[in-house]
Design an enzyme around this catalytic site. Structure first.
Site, PDB file in Angstrom:
ATOM      1  N   HIS A 364       4.115 -40.695  -0.123  1.00 47.92           N
ATOM      2  CA  HIS A 364       5.052 -41.252   0.851  1.00 47.92           C
ATOM      3  C   HIS A 364       4.420 -42.395   1.638  1.00 47.92           C
ATOM      4  CE1 HIS A 364       8.118 -40.918   4.202  1.00 47.92           C
ATOM      5  NE2 HIS A 364       7.086 -41.462   4.857  1.00 47.92           N
ATOM      6  N   GLU A 365       3.267 -42.115   2.218  1.00 45.61           N
ATOM      7  CA  GLU A 365       2.672 -43.104   3.116  1.00 45.61           C
ATOM      8  C   GLU A 365       2.218 -44.355   2.376  1.00 45.61           C
ATOM      9  OE1 GLU A 365       3.090 -42.906   6.124  1.00 45.61           O
ATOM     10  OE2 GLU A 365       3.431 -40.785   6.506  1.00 45.61           O
ATOM     11  N   HIS A 368       4.825 -46.881   1.654  1.00 48.30           N
ATOM     12  CA  HIS A 368       5.110 -47.847   2.730  1.00 48.30           C
ATOM     13  C   HIS A 368       4.329 -49.142   2.493  1.00 48.30           C
ATOM     14  CE1 HIS A 368       7.762 -45.682   5.344  1.00 48.30           C
ATOM     15  NE2 HIS A 368       6.923 -44.665   5.518  1.00 48.30           N
ATOM     16  N   TYR A 379      12.057 -52.012   9.781  1.00 52.31           N
ATOM     17  CA  TYR A 379      11.930 -50.591  10.107  1.00 52.31           C
ATOM     18  C   TYR A 379      12.859 -50.192  11.252  1.00 52.31           C
ATOM     19  CZ  TYR A 379       9.291 -46.216   9.696  1.00 52.31           C
ATOM     20  OH  TYR A 379       8.895 -44.922   9.445  1.00 52.31           O
ATOM     21  N   GLU A 388      12.221 -45.642   4.904  1.00 50.55           N
ATOM     22  CA  GLU A 388      11.742 -44.263   4.881  1.00 50.55           C
ATOM     23  C   GLU A 388      12.155 -43.552   3.600  1.00 50.55           C
ATOM     24  OE1 GLU A 388       9.919 -41.814   6.560  1.00 50.55           O
ATOM     25  OE2 GLU A 388       9.004 -43.625   7.327  1.00 50.55           O
ATOM     26  N   ASP A 451      17.531 -42.230  14.132  1.00 51.09           N
ATOM     27  CA  ASP A 451      16.133 -42.478  13.814  1.00 51.09           C
ATOM     28  C   ASP A 451      16.000 -42.679  12.309  1.00 51.09           C
ATOM     29  OD1 ASP A 451      13.420 -41.150  12.832  1.00 51.09           O
ATOM     30  OD2 ASP A 451      13.098 -41.884  14.877  1.00 51.09           O
ATOM     31  N   HIS A 453      13.938 -41.705  10.173  1.00 53.80           N
ATOM     32  CA  HIS A 453      13.597 -40.527   9.397  1.00 53.80           C
ATOM     33  C   HIS A 453      14.835 -39.681   9.102  1.00 53.80           C
ATOM     34  CE1 HIS A 453       9.702 -41.651  11.179  1.00 53.80           C
ATOM     35  NE2 HIS A 453       9.175 -41.123  10.069  1.00 53.80           N
TER      36      HIS A 453
END
Length: 551
Positions: A364-365, A368, A379, A388, A451, A453
Protein backbone atom coordinates in the site's frame (compact mmCIF):
# COMPACT_ATOMS: atom_id res chain seq x y z
CA UNK A 1 -11.30 10.72 20.72
CA UNK A 2 -10.52 13.34 18.06
CA UNK A 3 -8.64 12.31 14.96
CA UNK A 4 -4.92 13.03 14.94
CA UNK A 5 -3.66 14.53 11.69
CA UNK A 6 0.03 14.83 10.89
CA UNK A 7 1.57 16.61 7.94
CA UNK A 8 4.71 15.29 6.30
CA UNK A 9 5.67 16.42 2.83
CA UNK A 10 5.17 13.76 0.22
CA UNK A 11 4.06 11.12 2.74
CA UNK A 12 1.04 8.85 2.80
CA UNK A 13 0.02 7.10 5.98
CA UNK A 14 -2.16 4.15 6.74
CA UNK A 15 -3.53 3.75 10.20
CA UNK A 16 -5.57 4.91 13.12
CA UNK A 17 -6.17 6.19 16.56
CA UNK A 18 -8.05 3.88 18.92
CA UNK A 19 -11.32 5.40 17.70
CA UNK A 20 -10.95 4.45 14.05
CA UNK A 21 -8.94 4.73 10.87
CA UNK A 22 -6.98 7.97 11.14
CA UNK A 23 -6.13 10.01 8.10
CA UNK A 24 -2.68 11.53 7.84
CA UNK A 25 -2.31 13.55 4.68
CA UNK A 26 -0.07 15.99 2.92
CA UNK A 27 -0.11 17.97 -0.27
CA UNK A 28 1.98 16.69 -3.14
CA UNK A 29 4.69 18.89 -4.53
CA UNK A 30 3.86 20.36 -7.90
CA UNK A 31 5.72 18.61 -10.72
CA UNK A 32 6.66 20.43 -13.90
CA UNK A 33 6.49 18.14 -16.90
CA UNK A 34 8.58 18.72 -19.97
CA UNK A 35 7.38 17.52 -23.36
CA UNK A 36 8.93 14.32 -24.62
CA UNK A 37 11.19 14.42 -27.63
CA UNK A 38 9.71 13.32 -30.94
CA UNK A 39 10.27 9.61 -31.27
CA UNK A 40 11.37 9.94 -34.89
CA UNK A 41 14.06 12.49 -34.01
CA UNK A 42 15.90 10.23 -31.62
CA UNK A 43 18.11 7.35 -32.83
CA UNK A 44 17.04 3.87 -31.79
CA UNK A 45 19.21 1.20 -30.21
CA UNK A 46 19.51 -0.44 -33.62
CA UNK A 47 20.59 2.88 -35.18
CA UNK A 48 23.29 3.30 -32.53
CA UNK A 49 24.63 -0.22 -33.07
CA UNK A 50 24.72 0.29 -36.84
CA UNK A 51 26.48 3.64 -36.49
CA UNK A 52 29.00 2.17 -34.05
CA UNK A 53 29.71 -0.76 -36.38
CA UNK A 54 30.64 1.70 -39.11
CA UNK A 55 32.87 3.57 -36.66
CA UNK A 56 34.67 0.34 -35.75
CA UNK A 57 35.56 -0.27 -39.38
CA UNK A 58 36.93 3.25 -39.79
CA UNK A 59 38.78 3.45 -36.47
CA UNK A 60 39.89 -0.16 -35.90
CA UNK A 61 43.55 0.79 -35.68
CA UNK A 62 43.08 3.46 -33.03
CA UNK A 63 40.91 1.04 -31.03
CA UNK A 64 43.61 -1.63 -31.20
CA UNK A 65 41.42 -4.04 -33.19
CA UNK A 66 43.07 -6.61 -35.45
CA UNK A 67 41.80 -9.47 -37.58
CA UNK A 68 42.31 -11.81 -34.61
CA UNK A 69 39.80 -9.87 -32.54
CA UNK A 70 36.03 -9.80 -32.52
CA UNK A 71 33.60 -7.59 -30.65
CA UNK A 72 30.13 -7.99 -29.19
CA UNK A 73 27.74 -5.31 -27.96
CA UNK A 74 27.21 -5.31 -24.22
CA UNK A 75 25.11 -2.18 -23.73
CA UNK A 76 23.68 0.80 -25.60
CA UNK A 77 22.71 4.20 -24.22
CA UNK A 78 21.04 6.88 -26.33
CA UNK A 79 20.87 10.26 -24.62
CA UNK A 80 17.85 12.53 -24.88
CA UNK A 81 19.67 14.67 -27.44
CA UNK A 82 20.47 11.62 -29.56
CA UNK A 83 24.11 11.21 -28.53
CA UNK A 84 24.96 7.50 -28.65
CA UNK A 85 27.21 5.33 -26.50
CA UNK A 86 27.82 1.70 -27.47
CA UNK A 87 29.72 -0.56 -25.09
CA UNK A 88 31.64 -3.57 -26.42
CA UNK A 89 33.30 -6.68 -25.11
CA UNK A 90 36.24 -8.13 -27.04
CA UNK A 91 37.63 -11.58 -27.82
CA UNK A 92 41.09 -12.50 -29.08
CA UNK A 93 41.19 -15.67 -31.17
CA UNK A 94 37.78 -16.44 -29.64
CA UNK A 95 39.01 -16.10 -26.04
CA UNK A 96 37.38 -13.43 -23.83
CA UNK A 97 39.70 -10.50 -23.12
CA UNK A 98 39.68 -9.24 -19.54
CA UNK A 99 40.26 -5.50 -19.91
CA UNK A 100 39.33 -5.58 -23.58
CA UNK A 101 36.08 -3.69 -23.20
CA UNK A 102 35.56 -0.22 -24.64
CA UNK A 103 32.81 2.34 -25.28
CA UNK A 104 32.32 4.08 -28.63
CA UNK A 105 30.79 7.58 -28.48
CA UNK A 106 28.82 8.98 -31.39
CA UNK A 107 27.17 12.30 -32.18
CA UNK A 108 23.38 12.56 -32.55
CA UNK A 109 23.95 12.19 -36.26
CA UNK A 110 25.97 9.00 -35.79
CA UNK A 111 29.46 10.41 -36.40
CA UNK A 112 32.37 9.03 -34.34
CA UNK A 113 33.36 11.23 -31.39
CA UNK A 114 35.84 9.03 -29.59
CA UNK A 115 36.09 6.03 -27.30
CA UNK A 116 36.95 4.99 -23.78
CA UNK A 117 39.04 1.85 -23.52
CA UNK A 118 39.65 -0.25 -20.40
CA UNK A 119 43.22 -0.88 -21.59
CA UNK A 120 45.16 0.49 -24.53
CA UNK A 121 47.94 -2.02 -25.12
CA UNK A 122 47.89 -4.14 -28.30
CA UNK A 123 47.19 -7.86 -27.95
CA UNK A 124 49.61 -10.28 -29.61
CA UNK A 125 50.12 -13.76 -28.17
CA UNK A 126 52.46 -16.35 -29.65
CA UNK A 127 50.18 -19.17 -28.50
CA UNK A 128 46.80 -19.76 -26.88
CA UNK A 129 47.73 -23.26 -25.68
CA UNK A 130 48.16 -23.28 -21.87
CA UNK A 131 51.15 -24.89 -20.16
CA UNK A 132 49.25 -25.08 -16.86
CA UNK A 133 46.33 -27.52 -16.94
CA UNK A 134 42.75 -26.61 -16.13
CA UNK A 135 42.85 -29.08 -13.23
CA UNK A 136 45.87 -27.34 -11.76
CA UNK A 137 44.18 -23.95 -12.11
CA UNK A 138 41.08 -25.32 -10.37
CA UNK A 139 43.14 -26.67 -7.47
CA UNK A 140 44.89 -23.33 -7.05
CA UNK A 141 41.55 -21.51 -6.98
CA UNK A 142 40.05 -23.90 -4.43
CA UNK A 143 43.09 -23.37 -2.20
CA UNK A 144 42.66 -19.61 -2.57
CA UNK A 145 38.98 -19.87 -1.58
CA UNK A 146 39.81 -21.93 1.50
CA UNK A 147 42.61 -19.53 2.46
CA UNK A 148 40.25 -16.57 2.17
CA UNK A 149 37.87 -18.27 4.62
CA UNK A 150 40.52 -19.62 6.97
CA UNK A 151 38.99 -21.16 10.07
CA UNK A 152 35.66 -21.84 8.36
CA UNK A 153 35.17 -25.42 7.21
CA UNK A 154 33.88 -25.19 3.63
CA UNK A 155 31.76 -27.79 1.93
CA UNK A 156 30.38 -28.41 -1.57
CA UNK A 157 33.44 -26.67 -3.01
CA UNK A 158 33.69 -26.58 -6.80
CA UNK A 159 35.88 -24.75 -9.31
CA UNK A 160 35.29 -23.90 -12.95
CA UNK A 161 38.31 -22.66 -14.95
CA UNK A 162 37.99 -20.81 -18.25
CA UNK A 163 40.82 -19.77 -20.54
CA UNK A 164 41.01 -16.03 -21.21
CA UNK A 165 43.39 -13.30 -22.27
CA UNK A 166 44.28 -11.03 -19.37
CA UNK A 167 44.93 -7.50 -20.65
CA UNK A 168 44.07 -5.86 -17.37
CA UNK A 169 47.29 -6.56 -15.48
CA UNK A 170 50.10 -5.27 -17.68
CA UNK A 171 51.25 -6.95 -20.87
CA UNK A 172 48.45 -9.17 -22.22
CA UNK A 173 48.95 -12.85 -21.43
CA UNK A 174 47.11 -16.15 -21.53
CA UNK A 175 45.40 -16.88 -18.21
CA UNK A 176 42.94 -19.10 -16.43
CA UNK A 177 39.98 -17.34 -14.87
CA UNK A 178 38.60 -19.75 -12.27
CA UNK A 179 35.43 -19.27 -10.27
CA UNK A 180 35.58 -21.27 -7.04
CA UNK A 181 32.36 -21.61 -5.07
CA UNK A 182 31.25 -23.39 -1.90
CA UNK A 183 29.23 -23.11 1.29
CA UNK A 184 30.38 -22.22 4.76
CA UNK A 185 29.48 -24.07 7.95
CA UNK A 186 26.19 -22.16 8.18
CA UNK A 187 25.19 -23.03 4.64
CA UNK A 188 25.84 -19.59 3.18
CA UNK A 189 27.45 -19.34 -0.27
CA UNK A 190 31.06 -18.20 -0.65
CA UNK A 191 32.92 -17.58 -3.90
CA UNK A 192 36.27 -16.31 -5.16
CA UNK A 193 37.54 -15.59 -8.64
CA UNK A 194 41.23 -16.39 -9.21
CA UNK A 195 43.38 -15.37 -12.19
CA UNK A 196 46.31 -17.70 -12.87
CA UNK A 197 49.06 -17.24 -15.43
CA UNK A 198 48.45 -20.13 -17.86
CA UNK A 199 52.17 -20.37 -18.66
CA UNK A 200 53.80 -20.19 -15.19
CA UNK A 201 50.98 -20.98 -12.75
CA UNK A 202 51.58 -17.73 -10.86
CA UNK A 203 48.59 -16.01 -9.33
CA UNK A 204 47.78 -12.77 -11.12
CA UNK A 205 44.87 -11.58 -9.01
CA UNK A 206 41.94 -12.82 -6.91
CA UNK A 207 38.75 -11.32 -5.55
CA UNK A 208 35.54 -12.28 -3.78
CA UNK A 209 32.87 -12.74 -6.41
CA UNK A 210 29.72 -12.75 -4.32
CA UNK A 211 28.24 -9.34 -3.69
CA UNK A 212 24.82 -10.75 -2.91
CA UNK A 213 24.15 -13.56 -0.51
CA UNK A 214 21.12 -15.79 -0.26
CA UNK A 215 19.90 -15.49 3.29
CA UNK A 216 16.60 -15.92 5.03
CA UNK A 217 14.66 -14.31 7.83
CA UNK A 218 11.95 -15.18 10.32
CA UNK A 219 9.31 -12.48 9.99
CA UNK A 220 6.49 -11.43 12.28
CA UNK A 221 3.71 -12.04 9.75
CA UNK A 222 4.94 -14.02 6.75
CA UNK A 223 6.89 -16.90 8.26
CA UNK A 224 10.42 -17.66 7.07
CA UNK A 225 11.17 -15.73 3.89
CA UNK A 226 14.13 -15.61 1.48
CA UNK A 227 16.31 -12.49 1.48
CA UNK A 228 19.00 -11.25 -0.86
CA UNK A 229 21.63 -9.49 1.21
CA UNK A 230 25.08 -7.98 0.78
CA UNK A 231 28.17 -9.58 2.24
CA UNK A 232 30.55 -7.12 3.88
CA UNK A 233 33.66 -8.76 5.26
CA UNK A 234 32.60 -11.42 7.72
CA UNK A 235 29.06 -10.08 8.19
CA UNK A 236 25.98 -9.40 6.09
CA UNK A 237 23.97 -6.25 5.44
CA UNK A 238 20.19 -6.17 4.99
CA UNK A 239 20.66 -4.52 1.60
CA UNK A 240 19.53 -6.05 -1.70
CA UNK A 241 21.72 -5.21 -4.72
CA UNK A 242 19.35 -7.17 -6.99
CA UNK A 243 16.57 -4.69 -6.24
CA UNK A 244 18.27 -1.33 -6.55
CA UNK A 245 20.16 -1.62 -3.23
CA UNK A 246 16.96 -1.40 -1.23
CA UNK A 247 17.86 -1.66 2.45
CA UNK A 248 16.31 -1.67 5.90
CA UNK A 249 17.55 0.27 8.92
CA UNK A 250 16.65 0.79 12.56
CA UNK A 251 15.13 4.16 13.48
CA UNK A 252 15.90 3.35 17.13
CA UNK A 253 12.64 4.81 18.41
CA UNK A 254 13.45 8.27 17.07
CA UNK A 255 11.26 10.49 14.88
CA UNK A 256 11.69 13.12 12.19
CA UNK A 257 11.67 16.80 13.14
CA UNK A 258 9.44 18.49 10.58
CA UNK A 259 8.05 22.03 10.57
CA UNK A 260 5.39 23.06 8.04
CA UNK A 261 6.10 19.97 6.00
CA UNK A 262 9.86 20.54 5.83
CA UNK A 263 11.96 17.98 7.70
CA UNK A 264 14.86 19.64 9.47
CA UNK A 265 16.23 16.33 10.74
CA UNK A 266 15.33 12.72 10.16
CA UNK A 267 15.25 9.67 12.34
CA UNK A 268 18.17 7.37 11.55
CA UNK A 269 18.08 4.26 9.40
CA UNK A 270 21.04 2.37 10.85
CA UNK A 271 21.58 -0.52 8.47
CA UNK A 272 20.81 -3.91 9.97
CA UNK A 273 23.72 -6.35 9.93
CA UNK A 274 23.95 -10.02 10.85
CA UNK A 275 26.73 -12.53 11.38
CA UNK A 276 25.21 -15.63 9.78
CA UNK A 277 22.68 -14.27 7.23
CA UNK A 278 19.77 -15.80 9.12
CA UNK A 279 17.75 -12.82 10.33
CA UNK A 280 15.24 -12.43 13.15
CA UNK A 281 13.47 -14.94 15.35
CA UNK A 282 9.87 -14.24 14.33
CA UNK A 283 9.27 -12.53 17.67
CA UNK A 284 8.85 -8.78 18.17
CA UNK A 285 11.46 -8.90 20.95
CA UNK A 286 14.11 -9.39 18.26
CA UNK A 287 14.44 -6.04 16.48
CA UNK A 288 15.50 -7.76 13.28
CA UNK A 289 12.16 -9.59 12.95
CA UNK A 290 10.29 -6.42 11.96
CA UNK A 291 13.17 -5.58 9.61
CA UNK A 292 12.68 -8.94 7.88
CA UNK A 293 9.01 -8.09 7.23
CA UNK A 294 9.91 -4.65 5.90
CA UNK A 295 12.60 -5.95 3.57
CA UNK A 296 10.38 -8.80 2.41
CA UNK A 297 7.51 -6.37 1.72
CA UNK A 298 9.83 -4.17 -0.32
CA UNK A 299 11.09 -7.18 -2.28
CA UNK A 300 7.62 -8.48 -3.12
CA UNK A 301 6.39 -5.00 -4.10
CA UNK A 302 9.44 -4.50 -6.34
CA UNK A 303 8.93 -7.91 -7.95
CA UNK A 304 5.20 -7.38 -8.48
CA UNK A 305 5.70 -4.11 -10.32
CA UNK A 306 8.62 -5.42 -12.35
CA UNK A 307 7.32 -8.87 -13.26
CA UNK A 308 3.66 -7.95 -13.75
CA UNK A 309 3.84 -4.39 -15.07
CA UNK A 310 7.41 -4.08 -16.34
CA UNK A 311 8.16 -1.25 -13.90
CA UNK A 312 11.74 -1.29 -12.65
CA UNK A 313 11.45 0.08 -9.13
CA UNK A 314 9.04 2.52 -7.53
CA UNK A 315 10.16 5.43 -9.71
CA UNK A 316 10.76 3.22 -12.74
CA UNK A 317 14.47 4.06 -12.73
CA UNK A 318 15.88 0.92 -11.15
CA UNK A 319 16.75 2.72 -7.91
CA UNK A 320 15.77 1.20 -4.60
CA UNK A 321 14.13 2.88 -1.64
CA UNK A 322 14.90 2.22 2.00
CA UNK A 323 12.94 1.22 5.09
CA UNK A 324 13.00 2.48 8.64
CA UNK A 325 11.52 0.24 11.32
CA UNK A 326 11.01 0.91 15.05
CA UNK A 327 10.06 4.53 14.36
CA UNK A 328 8.92 6.56 17.36
CA UNK A 329 7.40 5.14 20.54
CA UNK A 330 4.28 2.94 20.23
CA UNK A 331 3.70 4.65 16.89
CA UNK A 332 0.43 3.49 15.30
CA UNK A 333 1.34 4.32 11.73
CA UNK A 334 3.30 3.54 8.60
CA UNK A 335 4.01 5.94 5.76
CA UNK A 336 5.77 6.51 2.47
CA UNK A 337 7.67 9.79 2.10
CA UNK A 338 8.63 10.99 -1.38
CA UNK A 339 11.14 13.48 -0.05
CA UNK A 340 13.37 10.74 1.35
CA UNK A 341 12.12 8.02 -1.01
CA UNK A 342 11.65 5.82 2.01
CA UNK A 343 9.17 3.70 3.94
CA UNK A 344 8.72 4.15 7.68
CA UNK A 345 7.05 1.74 10.10
CA UNK A 346 5.96 2.21 13.69
CA UNK A 347 5.80 -0.61 16.23
CA UNK A 348 2.18 0.05 17.22
CA UNK A 349 0.93 0.38 20.77
CA UNK A 350 0.39 -3.35 21.25
CA UNK A 351 -3.29 -2.84 22.09
CA UNK A 352 -4.84 -1.63 18.85
CA UNK A 353 -1.90 -2.38 16.54
CA UNK A 354 1.21 -4.49 16.40
CA UNK A 355 4.25 -3.52 14.31
CA UNK A 356 2.90 -2.13 11.05
CA UNK A 357 5.23 -4.09 8.76
CA UNK A 358 2.67 -6.43 7.17
CA UNK A 359 2.94 -7.25 3.48
CA UNK A 360 -0.20 -5.43 2.31
CA UNK A 361 0.85 -2.36 4.31
CA UNK A 362 4.19 -2.32 2.51
CA UNK A 363 2.51 -2.73 -0.87
CA UNK A 364 0.00 0.00 0.00
CA UNK A 365 2.53 2.56 1.12
CA UNK A 366 5.06 2.02 -1.65
CA UNK A 367 2.27 2.27 -4.21
CA UNK A 368 1.85 5.87 -3.03
CA UNK A 369 5.37 6.31 -4.41
CA UNK A 370 4.30 4.87 -7.76
CA UNK A 371 1.26 7.16 -7.84
CA UNK A 372 3.40 10.21 -7.09
CA UNK A 373 5.67 9.36 -10.04
CA UNK A 374 2.74 8.81 -12.42
CA UNK A 375 -0.75 10.31 -12.08
CA UNK A 376 0.15 12.25 -8.90
CA UNK A 377 -3.50 12.15 -7.80
CA UNK A 378 -4.16 15.15 -5.55
CA UNK A 379 -4.62 13.96 -1.98
CA UNK A 380 -8.03 15.50 -1.34
CA UNK A 381 -11.58 15.17 -2.60
CA UNK A 382 -12.41 12.37 -5.00
CA UNK A 383 -8.90 12.28 -6.44
CA UNK A 384 -7.59 11.74 -2.90
CA UNK A 385 -9.94 8.81 -2.47
CA UNK A 386 -8.65 7.38 -5.74
CA UNK A 387 -5.08 7.89 -4.51
CA UNK A 388 -5.81 5.86 -1.37
CA UNK A 389 -7.78 3.27 -3.32
CA UNK A 390 -4.90 2.84 -5.76
CA UNK A 391 -2.69 1.88 -2.82
CA UNK A 392 -5.31 -0.48 -1.41
CA UNK A 393 -5.97 -2.09 -4.79
CA UNK A 394 -2.40 -2.55 -5.95
CA UNK A 395 -1.15 -3.26 -2.41
CA UNK A 396 -3.70 -6.08 -2.30
CA UNK A 397 -2.37 -7.31 -5.65
CA UNK A 398 1.12 -7.42 -4.10
CA UNK A 399 -0.20 -9.63 -1.31
CA UNK A 400 -1.81 -12.00 -3.81
CA UNK A 401 1.33 -11.98 -5.95
CA UNK A 402 3.56 -12.94 -3.00
CA UNK A 403 1.46 -16.06 -2.38
CA UNK A 404 2.76 -16.41 1.18
CA UNK A 405 1.39 -19.44 3.05
CA UNK A 406 1.58 -17.43 6.28
CA UNK A 407 -0.20 -14.39 4.82
CA UNK A 408 -2.40 -15.61 1.95
CA UNK A 409 -4.05 -13.16 -0.40
CA UNK A 410 -7.34 -11.56 0.65
CA UNK A 411 -9.42 -8.43 0.19
CA UNK A 412 -8.87 -7.17 3.72
CA UNK A 413 -6.53 -4.26 4.41
CA UNK A 414 -4.17 -4.50 7.38
CA UNK A 415 -5.67 -7.65 8.86
CA UNK A 416 -2.29 -8.78 10.20
CA UNK A 417 -1.52 -5.65 12.17
CA UNK A 418 -4.79 -5.11 14.08
CA UNK A 419 -5.09 -6.17 17.70
CA UNK A 420 -8.26 -6.96 19.71
CA UNK A 421 -8.37 -3.39 21.02
CA UNK A 422 -9.07 -2.13 17.52
CA UNK A 423 -12.47 -3.82 17.57
CA UNK A 424 -12.51 -4.96 13.93
CA UNK A 425 -10.64 -7.74 12.09
CA UNK A 426 -9.07 -5.35 9.55
CA UNK A 427 -8.66 -1.68 8.72
CA UNK A 428 -10.74 -1.82 5.55
CA UNK A 429 -12.92 -4.31 3.67
CA UNK A 430 -12.95 -4.20 -0.11
CA UNK A 431 -16.04 -6.36 -0.65
CA UNK A 432 -18.22 -4.04 1.45
CA UNK A 433 -16.22 -1.00 2.58
CA UNK A 434 -18.91 0.27 4.96
CA UNK A 435 -18.11 -2.65 7.30
CA UNK A 436 -15.40 -0.43 8.81
CA UNK A 437 -18.13 1.98 9.95
CA UNK A 438 -16.94 4.92 7.87
CA UNK A 439 -16.17 4.07 4.25
CA UNK A 440 -18.51 4.56 1.31
CA UNK A 441 -19.80 1.56 -0.62
CA UNK A 442 -21.17 3.69 -3.47
CA UNK A 443 -20.57 7.03 -5.10
CA UNK A 444 -22.69 10.06 -4.20
CA UNK A 445 -22.21 13.77 -4.78
CA UNK A 446 -20.96 14.13 -1.20
CA UNK A 447 -18.36 11.35 -1.29
CA UNK A 448 -15.58 13.84 -2.00
CA UNK A 449 -16.23 15.46 1.36
CA UNK A 450 -15.17 12.32 3.21
CA UNK A 451 -11.69 11.64 4.48
CA UNK A 452 -9.71 10.09 1.64
CA UNK A 453 -9.37 6.79 3.55
CA UNK A 454 -13.17 6.53 3.46
CA UNK A 455 -13.99 7.95 0.02
CA UNK A 456 -11.58 5.31 -1.29
CA UNK A 457 -14.27 2.74 -0.51
CA UNK A 458 -16.04 3.36 -3.83
CA UNK A 459 -13.01 2.35 -5.90
CA UNK A 460 -12.09 -0.49 -3.54
CA UNK A 461 -15.61 -1.88 -3.93
CA UNK A 462 -15.37 -1.52 -7.72
CA UNK A 463 -12.06 -3.41 -7.76
CA UNK A 464 -13.43 -6.25 -5.63
CA UNK A 465 -16.56 -6.60 -7.78
CA UNK A 466 -14.49 -6.53 -10.96
CA UNK A 467 -12.14 -9.17 -9.57
CA UNK A 468 -14.52 -11.59 -7.86
CA UNK A 469 -18.07 -10.54 -8.70
CA UNK A 470 -21.04 -9.82 -6.45
CA UNK A 471 -22.77 -11.96 -3.85
CA UNK A 472 -21.56 -14.35 -1.14
CA UNK A 473 -18.44 -16.47 -1.57
CA UNK A 474 -15.48 -17.78 0.41
CA UNK A 475 -11.95 -17.20 -0.92
CA UNK A 476 -8.82 -18.48 0.84
CA UNK A 477 -10.93 -19.17 3.90
CA UNK A 478 -12.35 -15.62 4.11
CA UNK A 479 -16.09 -15.07 3.67
CA UNK A 480 -17.22 -12.16 1.47
CA UNK A 481 -20.64 -10.88 0.47
CA UNK A 482 -20.49 -7.96 -1.93
CA UNK A 483 -23.69 -6.00 -2.72
CA UNK A 484 -24.39 -3.72 -5.69
CA UNK A 485 -26.03 -0.29 -5.80
CA UNK A 486 -28.35 -1.15 -8.68
CA UNK A 487 -29.17 -4.72 -7.62
CA UNK A 488 -27.20 -6.10 -10.57
CA UNK A 489 -25.20 -9.31 -10.61
CA UNK A 490 -21.56 -8.67 -11.49
CA UNK A 491 -19.30 -11.42 -12.80
CA UNK A 492 -15.62 -10.96 -11.98
CA UNK A 493 -12.79 -11.12 -14.52
CA UNK A 494 -10.04 -12.09 -12.05
CA UNK A 495 -7.66 -9.96 -10.02
CA UNK A 496 -4.74 -10.28 -12.47
CA UNK A 497 -6.70 -8.47 -15.17
CA UNK A 498 -7.98 -5.92 -12.66
CA UNK A 499 -4.41 -5.12 -11.57
CA UNK A 500 -3.33 -4.60 -15.17
CA UNK A 501 -6.33 -2.43 -16.00
CA UNK A 502 -5.92 -0.24 -12.91
CA UNK A 503 -2.16 0.14 -13.39
CA UNK A 504 -2.55 1.18 -17.03
CA UNK A 505 -5.34 3.60 -16.13
CA UNK A 506 -3.12 5.11 -13.42
CA UNK A 507 0.03 5.42 -15.50
CA UNK A 508 -1.47 6.35 -18.88
CA UNK A 509 -4.81 8.08 -18.40
CA UNK A 510 -5.30 9.45 -14.88
CA UNK A 511 -4.07 12.91 -13.93
CA UNK A 512 -3.79 14.82 -10.68
CA UNK A 513 -7.44 15.90 -10.84
CA UNK A 514 -9.09 12.63 -11.89
CA UNK A 515 -12.39 12.06 -10.07
CA UNK A 516 -14.63 9.00 -10.03
CA UNK A 517 -16.22 9.79 -13.37
CA UNK A 518 -12.74 10.24 -14.80
CA UNK A 519 -11.62 6.96 -13.24
CA UNK A 520 -14.46 5.17 -15.02
CA UNK A 521 -13.30 6.64 -18.33
CA UNK A 522 -9.63 5.89 -17.59
CA UNK A 523 -10.25 2.25 -16.72
CA UNK A 524 -12.51 1.77 -19.76
CA UNK A 525 -9.74 3.19 -21.94
CA UNK A 526 -7.25 0.87 -20.27
CA UNK A 527 -9.53 -2.14 -20.78
CA UNK A 528 -9.97 -1.19 -24.42
CA UNK A 529 -6.20 -0.97 -24.88
CA UNK A 530 -5.57 -4.30 -23.20
CA UNK A 531 -8.55 -6.39 -24.27
CA UNK A 532 -10.41 -4.47 -26.98
CA UNK A 533 -13.51 -2.27 -27.12
CA UNK A 534 -16.63 -4.30 -26.48
CA UNK A 535 -14.63 -7.18 -24.97
CA UNK A 536 -15.92 -9.08 -21.95
CA UNK A 537 -13.33 -7.24 -19.83
CA UNK A 538 -14.41 -3.83 -21.18
CA UNK A 539 -18.07 -4.56 -20.48
CA UNK A 540 -17.25 -5.88 -17.01
CA UNK A 541 -15.46 -2.63 -16.13
CA UNK A 542 -18.54 -0.65 -17.13
CA UNK A 543 -20.83 -2.97 -15.16
CA UNK A 544 -18.68 -2.84 -12.01
CA UNK A 545 -18.63 0.96 -12.04
CA UNK A 546 -22.41 1.07 -12.46
CA UNK A 547 -22.68 -1.34 -9.53
CA UNK A 548 -21.05 1.30 -7.30
CA UNK A 549 -23.14 4.12 -8.83
CA UNK A 550 -20.47 5.60 -11.07
CA UNK A 551 -22.19 6.00 -14.45
Amino acid sequence: MSRIRQHVRGSRRLTTTTAGVAATTAALLAVALTPAAHADARPTRADAIENAASALLEHAASLGLTSAEHTSVRDVIVDKDGTQHVRYDRTYRHLPVLGGDFVVHLTPGGAYRGANRATRGPISLTSIVPEVSARKAADLAVNALRAAHLGNALKQVEAKPALIVDALHGTPRLAWRTDAVGRDSLGNPVARTVLTDARTGARIDAWDSIETAAGDGKSLYSGTVPLQTTQSGSSYQLKDPTRGNTYTGDAEGKTDLCIFGICISRAPADLFTDADNHWGTGAASDRASAAVDAQYGTNETWDYYKNVHGRNGIAGDGKGSYNRVHYGSNYNNAFWDDSCFCMTYGDGDGTTFGPLVALDVAGHEMTHGVTSKTAALTYSGESGGLNEATSDILGTMVEWYANSPSDPGDYLIGEKIVKPGFGKPALRFMDKPSKDGNSADYWSSSVGNLDVHYSSGVANHFAYLLSEGSGPKTINGVAYDSPTYNGSTVTGIGRDKVGKIWYRALTVYMTSSTNYAGARTATLNAAKDLYGAGSAEYNAVAAAWSAVNVN
